[in-house]
Design a protein around this motif. Structure first.
Motif, PDB file in Angstrom:
ATOM      1  N   MET A   1      40.794  46.176  58.610  1.00 28.38           N
ATOM      2  CA  MET A   1      41.263  45.293  59.678  1.00 28.38           C
ATOM      3  C   MET A   1      40.132  44.231  60.273  1.00 28.38           C
ATOM      4  N   LYS A   2      38.808  44.725  60.442  1.00 26.38           N
ATOM      5  CA  LYS A   2      37.764  43.747  60.899  1.00 26.38           C
ATOM      6  C   LYS A   2      37.635  42.667  59.665  1.00 26.38           C
ATOM      7  N   LYS A   3      37.656  43.200  58.307  1.00 29.58           N
ATOM      8  CA  LYS A   3      37.540  42.278  57.495  1.00 29.58           C
ATOM      9  C   LYS A   3      38.434  41.133  57.275  1.00 29.58           C
ATOM     10  N   VAL A   4      39.690  41.490  57.486  1.00 25.06           N
ATOM     11  CA  VAL A   4      40.971  40.488  57.276  1.00 25.06           C
ATOM     12  C   VAL A   4      40.625  39.613  58.545  1.00 25.06           C
ATOM     13  N   ILE A   5      40.477  39.946  59.846  1.00 22.66           N
ATOM     14  CA  ILE A   5      40.109  39.316  60.663  1.00 22.66           C
ATOM     15  C   ILE A   5      38.989  38.169  60.329  1.00 22.66           C
ATOM     16  N   ALA A   6      37.823  38.687  60.117  1.00 23.18           N
ATOM     17  CA  ALA A   6      36.726  37.912  59.767  1.00 23.18           C
ATOM     18  C   ALA A   6      37.003  36.716  58.513  1.00 23.18           C
ATOM     19  N   MET A   7      38.065  37.258  57.680  1.00 20.17           N
ATOM     20  CA  MET A   7      38.225  36.287  56.689  1.00 20.17           C
ATOM     21  C   MET A   7      39.053  35.127  57.016  1.00 20.17           C
ATOM     22  N   ILE A   8      40.000  35.406  57.957  1.00 22.47           N
ATOM     23  CA  ILE A   8      40.911  34.542  58.539  1.00 22.47           C
ATOM     24  C   ILE A   8      39.891  33.559  59.495  1.00 22.47           C
ATOM     25  N   ALA A   9      39.097  33.978  60.270  1.00 19.69           N
ATOM     26  CA  ALA A   9      38.131  33.011  60.983  1.00 19.69           C
ATOM     27  C   ALA A   9      37.295  32.389  60.077  1.00 19.69           C
ATOM     28  N   LEU A  10      37.139  32.779  59.064  1.00 21.72           N
ATOM     29  CA  LEU A  10      36.201  32.128  57.993  1.00 21.72           C
ATOM     30  C   LEU A  10      37.010  30.753  57.599  1.00 21.72           C
ATOM     31  N   LEU A  11      38.265  31.376  57.284  1.00 22.80           N
ATOM     32  CA  LEU A  11      39.109  30.113  56.504  1.00 22.80           C
ATOM     33  C   LEU A  11      39.343  29.072  57.393  1.00 22.80           C
ATOM     34  N   ILE A  12      39.473  29.461  58.882  1.00 22.27           N
ATOM     35  CA  ILE A  12      40.116  28.294  59.957  1.00 22.27           C
ATOM     36  C   ILE A  12      38.450  27.536  60.032  1.00 22.27           C
ATOM     37  N   ILE A  13      37.283  28.070  60.017  1.00 21.44           N
ATOM     38  CA  ILE A  13      36.196  27.340  60.294  1.00 21.44           C
ATOM     39  C   ILE A  13      35.914  26.447  58.991  1.00 21.44           C
ATOM     40  N   PHE A  14      36.282  27.161  57.930  1.00 24.12           N
ATOM     41  CA  PHE A  14      35.979  26.123  56.714  1.00 24.12           C
ATOM     42  C   PHE A  14      37.214  24.974  56.693  1.00 24.12           C
ATOM     43  N   ALA A  15      38.431  25.135  57.204  1.00 20.91           N
ATOM     44  CA  ALA A  15      39.229  24.179  57.050  1.00 20.91           C
ATOM     45  C   ALA A  15      38.690  23.106  57.996  1.00 20.91           C
ATOM     46  N   PHE A  16      38.398  23.484  59.306  1.00 15.85           N
ATOM     47  CA  PHE A  16      37.820  22.437  60.198  1.00 15.85           C
ATOM     48  C   PHE A  16      36.781  21.538  59.715  1.00 15.85           C
ATOM     49  N   LEU A  17      35.730  22.247  58.823  1.00 12.34           N
ATOM     50  CA  LEU A  17      34.489  21.672  58.511  1.00 12.34           C
ATOM     51  C   LEU A  17      34.937  20.529  57.340  1.00 12.34           C
ATOM     52  N   ALA A  18      36.119  21.153  56.311  1.00 14.68           N
ATOM     53  CA  ALA A  18      36.428  20.369  55.483  1.00 14.68           C
ATOM     54  C   ALA A  18      37.237  19.099  56.025  1.00 14.68           C
ATOM     55  N   GLY A  19      37.985  19.172  57.097  1.00 13.38           N
ATOM     56  CA  GLY A  19      38.557  18.100  57.879  1.00 13.38           C
ATOM     57  C   GLY A  19      37.725  17.089  58.315  1.00 13.38           C
ATOM     58  N   ALA A  20      36.394  17.656  58.858  1.00 12.86           N
ATOM     59  CA  ALA A  20      35.535  16.803  59.449  1.00 12.86           C
ATOM     60  C   ALA A  20      34.805  16.150  58.322  1.00 12.86           C
ATOM     61  N   ILE A  21      34.654  16.627  57.033  1.00  8.73           N
ATOM     62  CA  ILE A  21      33.892  15.915  56.052  1.00  8.73           C
ATOM     63  C   ILE A  21      34.785  14.837  55.832  1.00  8.73           C
ATOM     64  N   VAL A  22      36.158  15.146  55.793  1.00  7.92           N
ATOM     65  CA  VAL A  22      37.169  13.833  55.149  1.00  7.92           C
ATOM     66  C   VAL A  22      37.427  13.135  56.337  1.00  7.92           C
ATOM     67  N   GLU A  23      37.062  13.343  57.678  1.00 11.25           N
ATOM     68  CA  GLU A  23      36.934  12.243  58.513  1.00 11.25           C
ATOM     69  C   GLU A  23      35.726  11.267  58.480  1.00 11.25           C
ATOM     70  N   MET A  24      34.850  11.964  58.121  1.00  7.08           N
ATOM     71  CA  MET A  24      33.452  11.186  57.768  1.00  7.08           C
ATOM     72  C   MET A  24      33.642  10.080  56.665  1.00  7.08           C
ATOM     73  N   ARG A  25      34.533   9.796  56.112  1.00  7.49           N
ATOM     74  CA  ARG A  25      34.603   9.007  55.014  1.00  7.49           C
ATOM     75  C   ARG A  25      34.522   7.505  55.460  1.00  7.49           C
ATOM     76  N   GLY A  26      34.014   6.312  54.737  1.00  5.14           N
ATOM     77  CA  GLY A  26      34.363   4.969  55.090  1.00  5.14           C
ATOM     78  C   GLY A  26      35.854   4.633  54.844  1.00  5.14           C
ATOM     79  N   GLU A  27      35.979   3.261  54.894  1.00 11.50           N
ATOM     80  CA  GLU A  27      37.132   2.675  54.841  1.00 11.50           C
ATOM     81  C   GLU A  27      37.603   2.635  53.788  1.00 11.50           C
ATOM     82  N   ASP A  28      36.458   2.389  52.558  1.00  5.81           N
ATOM     83  CA  ASP A  28      36.721   2.328  51.153  1.00  5.81           C
ATOM     84  C   ASP A  28      37.158   4.065  50.368  1.00  5.81           C
TER      85      ASP A  28
END
Lengths: 98, 155
Positions: free
Chosen positions: A1-28
């Motif tokens: 159970m703990k591993k499942v919760i940890a995996m879900i939290a990791l996925l959410i954090i990874f999604a936020f980081l990936a979104g932040a990387i996409v946000e950092m791109r320039g106009e081109d």
């Protein structure tokens, strides 16, 4: 159970980081030229005439963000104080009783 | 309990300590011109202490010297930080830049040769921070090596 919760939290954090990387791109769409460059141009253009320093990184470390460096030096000092406190010579209680 | 490496390692480390310390001091002094600075140069000089301790298994009693040097470095850093307020500006203001005197030279805008006599308070802060980092890391290494029985204190 703990591993499942940890995996879900990791996925959410990874999604936020990936979104932040996409946000950092320039106009081109590339990573070479970010959107907000006001502070970059200020530091690169003004560190030489204001601080008379060639190295912009040092100008940021010791002048613009000097308080950070002060905290860093204080952290090092307290780390050494902690090491000296933990490793000090103390007499065992039996020796004190004699 | 004497623990030391072979005579080859000890000789080479005794020779190599000098260029390592010189390179660290170069990094500290040229922090406002080239990549490097007080923290990096201090770590390089402290690695010379680590080399001596690991190869020889013995070092003189430098605990008091390191402690004094570290406290002096942090105190001078505080004083340099408050120098801006004393001179009538904000804290950490580079009040010595371009005023002449030591480290008071001016820098041409753009690409330039890079003279060491520039920077105002920045190279002074590099020097005091380097002093503190050298002493702090060396003191940690000295204490840990001594109390783990790896090093014995020379008289």
């Amino acid at each position: 159970m703990k591993k499942v919760i940890a995996m879900i939290a990791l996925l959410i954090i990874f999604a936020f980081l990936a979104g932040a990387i996409v946000e950092m791109r320039g106009e081109d769409g590339g990573f070479g030229n970010p959107v907000n460059t006001d502070m970059d141009e200020y530091f690169l253009g003004d560190s030489q005439p204001h601080n008379q320093v060639n190295n912009v990184v040092t100008a940021v470390l010791f002048d613009y963000r000097g308080l950070d460096t002060l905290g860093e030096a204080t952290i090092l000092f307290s780390a050494v104080s902690g090491v000296l406190t933990v490793l000090r010579k103390i007499k065992a209680p039996k020796e004190v009783e004699k | 309990m004497k623990w030391k490496m072979s005579v080859i390692v000890r000789t080479v480390s005794d020779v190599m300590v000098v260029p390592i310390i010189v390179f660290g001091i170069y990094l500290i002094l040229h922090g406002h011109l080239t990549p490097g600075g007080g923290f990096q140069g201090g770590a390089v000089v402290a690695s010379a202490t680590a080399l001596l301790i690991v190869s020889n298994g013995a070092l003189k009693d430098y605990k008091g010297d390191f402690s004094t040097m570290e406290s002096a470095g942090l105190t001078f850093f505080f004083l340099l930080a408050f120098l801006g307020i004393v001179m009538g500006f904000a804290m950490f203001y580079n009040s010595l830049a371009g005023t002449g005197g030591i480290f008071g030279g001016t820098v041409m805008s753009g690409i330039n040769p890079g003279y060491i006599n520039t920077g105002g308070t920045v190279p002074l802060m590099n020097i005091v921070v380097g002093m503190e980092v050298i002493a702090a890391l060396s003191l940690i290494l000295w204490m840990m090596a001594k109390n783990s029985g790896m090093m014995e204190v020379e008289k």
